[in-house]
Design an enzyme around this catalytic site. Sequence first.
Site, PDB file in Angstrom:
ATOM      1  CB  CYS A  64      -1.036  -3.917  10.743  1.00 51.68           C
ATOM      2  SG  CYS A  64      -2.804  -4.186  10.720  1.00 51.68           S
ATOM      3  CD  GLU A 111       3.585  -5.025  16.701  1.00 51.51           C
ATOM      4  OE1 GLU A 111       3.915  -5.777  15.761  1.00 51.51           O
ATOM      5  OE2 GLU A 111       2.523  -4.376  16.720  1.00 51.51           O
ATOM      6  CG  HIS A 134      -0.158  -5.986  15.105  1.00 52.18           C
ATOM      7  ND1 HIS A 134       0.211  -4.669  15.258  1.00 52.18           N
ATOM      8  CD2 HIS A 134      -1.319  -5.980  14.418  1.00 52.18           C
ATOM      9  CE1 HIS A 134      -0.699  -3.895  14.708  1.00 52.18           C
ATOM     10  NE2 HIS A 134      -1.646  -4.665  14.188  1.00 52.18           N
TER      11      HIS A 134
HETATM   12  N1  GLN Z   1      -7.270  -0.917  10.025  1.00 50.43           N
HETATM   13  C1  GLN Z   1      -6.064  -0.161   9.954  1.00 50.43           C
HETATM   14  C2  GLN Z   1      -5.944   0.561   8.614  1.00 50.43           C
HETATM   15  O1  GLN Z   1      -6.678   0.267   7.723  1.00 50.43           O
HETATM   16  C3  GLN Z   1      -4.861  -1.066  10.159  1.00 50.43           C
HETATM   17  C4  GLN Z   1      -4.980  -1.776  11.485  1.00 50.43           C
HETATM   18  C5  GLN Z   1      -3.679  -2.019  12.194  1.00 50.43           C
HETATM   19  O2  GLN Z   1      -2.644  -1.449  11.840  1.00 50.43           O
HETATM   20  N2  GLN Z   1      -3.741  -2.815  13.230  1.00 50.43           N
HETATM   21  O3  GLN Z   1      -5.165   1.426   8.460  1.00 50.43           O
END
Ligand code: GLN
Length: 187
Positions: free
Chosen positions: A79, A173, A171
């Site tokens: 992410c 994890e 995610h």
């Molecule tokens: N929205 C976050 C970003 O743009 C990422 C979200 C996440 O890591 N769950 O950095």
Amino acid sequence: MERIGIVAFQGDFARHAEVVSNLGALPIEVRTRGDLSLVDRLIIPGGESTTIGMLMEREGLISAVRNRVESGMPVFGTCAGMILLADEILESEQPRIGGLAIAIRRNAYGRQIESFETVLSAPAISPHPLEAVFIRAPAVEAVNGQAQTLAEFEGHAVLVRQGPILGASFHPELTDDPAVHRYFLAL
Ligand code: GLN
């Protein structure tokens, strides 16, 4: 025992550490270049990519990680971590490590579906469907060069690999299935 660094400024680094130790490796929290020098591989967790990137830059970790990856250290970004590994972050000049030939758009899923769960097929990773949790996830808008798509959701790559670099917009994890981490530890 392999030492797996986990960038530990923000986000769910503790959960990554748990998965890594369940797989028989040693998790090490990374906040400084000294910490980075102790590890064989690195995970960059989810969180807020601007915050994690700013703190990494302050510690000299952006260029230090880039150098390690260029000399072959495997790195896995989930992410926000994947955002930091992208060569192109659309409409953003934020600090990034880069190296993964993708164009990514932050917070790409509208407010109504900021967070959701789904099931993905990723035959290179697991013979079983992968449960995937998306939290204010970025969308991969283009996969370029040497980057390879390992899983897709609604026409967007959500798991991408380029040599020693692995990125997931979800995610792994947060589920009980360690398949993606196991794949990373075998890179
Ligand atoms: N929205 C976050 C970003 O743009 C990422 C979200 C996440 O890591 N769950 O950095």
